[in-house]
Write a protein that holds these residues in place. Sequence first.
Motif, mmCIF file in Angstrom:
data_model
loop_
_atom_site.group_PDB
_atom_site.id
_atom_site.type_symbol
_atom_site.label_atom_id
_atom_site.label_comp_id
_atom_site.label_asym_id
_atom_site.label_seq_id
_atom_site.Cartn_x
_atom_site.Cartn_y
_atom_site.Cartn_z
ATOM 1 N N ALA A 95 0.830 -1.205 0.000
ATOM 2 C CA ALA A 95 0.000 0.000 0.000
ATOM 3 C C ALA A 95 0.866 1.257 0.000
ATOM 4 N N GLU A 150 0.903 4.082 -2.851
ATOM 5 C CA GLU A 150 0.592 5.461 -2.489
ATOM 6 C C GLU A 150 1.663 6.415 -3.005
ATOM 7 N N ASN A 166 1.398 6.681 -6.922
ATOM 8 C CA ASN A 166 0.247 7.433 -7.414
ATOM 9 C C ASN A 166 0.296 8.901 -7.004
ATOM 10 N N HIS A 167 0.897 9.189 -5.860
ATOM 11 C CA HIS A 167 1.063 10.598 -5.482
ATOM 12 C C HIS A 167 1.984 11.313 -6.470
#
Length: 334
Positions: free
Chosen positions: A106, A110, A113-114
């Motif tokens: 995860a 994260e 994608n950030h």
Amino acid sequence: MQPFRTVFPSFRSEVSISHTDRVLCIGSCFAEQMGGRLERLKFPTLVNPFGIVFNPVSIGKSLERLLAPVGMNPKESPFTDADLVQHQGLWHSLEHHGRFSQPDRAAALEGINHSFSTAKAFLKNANRLVVTLGTAHVFSLKKTGEVVANCHKLPAGDFEHRRLSVGEVADALLPIFEKIKAILPSLDIIVTVSPVRHLRDGLLENQRSKATLLLALDEICQHLPFVHYFPAYEILLDDLRDYRYYAEDMAHPSPLATDYIWQYFEGAFFDEKTKALNGRIERMLTALAHRPFHPESVEHQSFMKKELEAVQQLAAEFPELNFEAEMGRLGGLR
């Protein structure tokens, strides 16, 4: 007396870069060196949102993904769990550099994608794109045939390794460059071949790889007038031509060589007004980097107060530039 070396002639590019431009840098570690200098001098710059990417196919795929409307296709959307693989205790994306890898899936997703969302938003208003190609060698995943940006030390048997042709390099970049220009009409693209030597494949293959990139970029520049070539590879190879200009690994340019190439970059893309502002910012940053023996002394406090006034003056003159870090360091002064 004859000169002891061939000096690369200075030149002025048809395109300029100023502090009002927004610059996306993507590609090899040399893109990070040039992009890092732009960031330091307060140019609005975003560097390598996918991490270091060496080959032109992966660079083209990264740009294609950033341009695509979210949700139109799984491969054009933010990354999902299916895009990650686990190896040696870490979760990796084959389209990203290892700096995005994490023990927790995860957390890796994260971070990926950030960075993707930040880059997608930045690109909407970008008007300068700097692309640095590192190698024409690619690794393709055997089970899908797709070229990957990073193997992350997965078993060598999972990949096919080969050198792209000149036509394949051009085909990987020319259509996406045309697409970007159609979406962002004010965009100009600067392309270069990294002077970093890829010695893992041997000296001969490194030269053949660089030659492939050079020929492909020449073909692209001839077809697309908004694509401009910067000769970083040639400056190091044909001007400096000495191992003292390489780092200890004999592959990367030394700091002195990078400074020398940067001088050509300045001469090619910065006008006198931009150079003057760069000088003021550089002097301010150098002063703030000073480490005094007695920081509480009256003399040092007076020196830092003058620097605070200099930063405030720059911030007032150029409100579009970000001096928050410098103001924060000096915020305790009165």
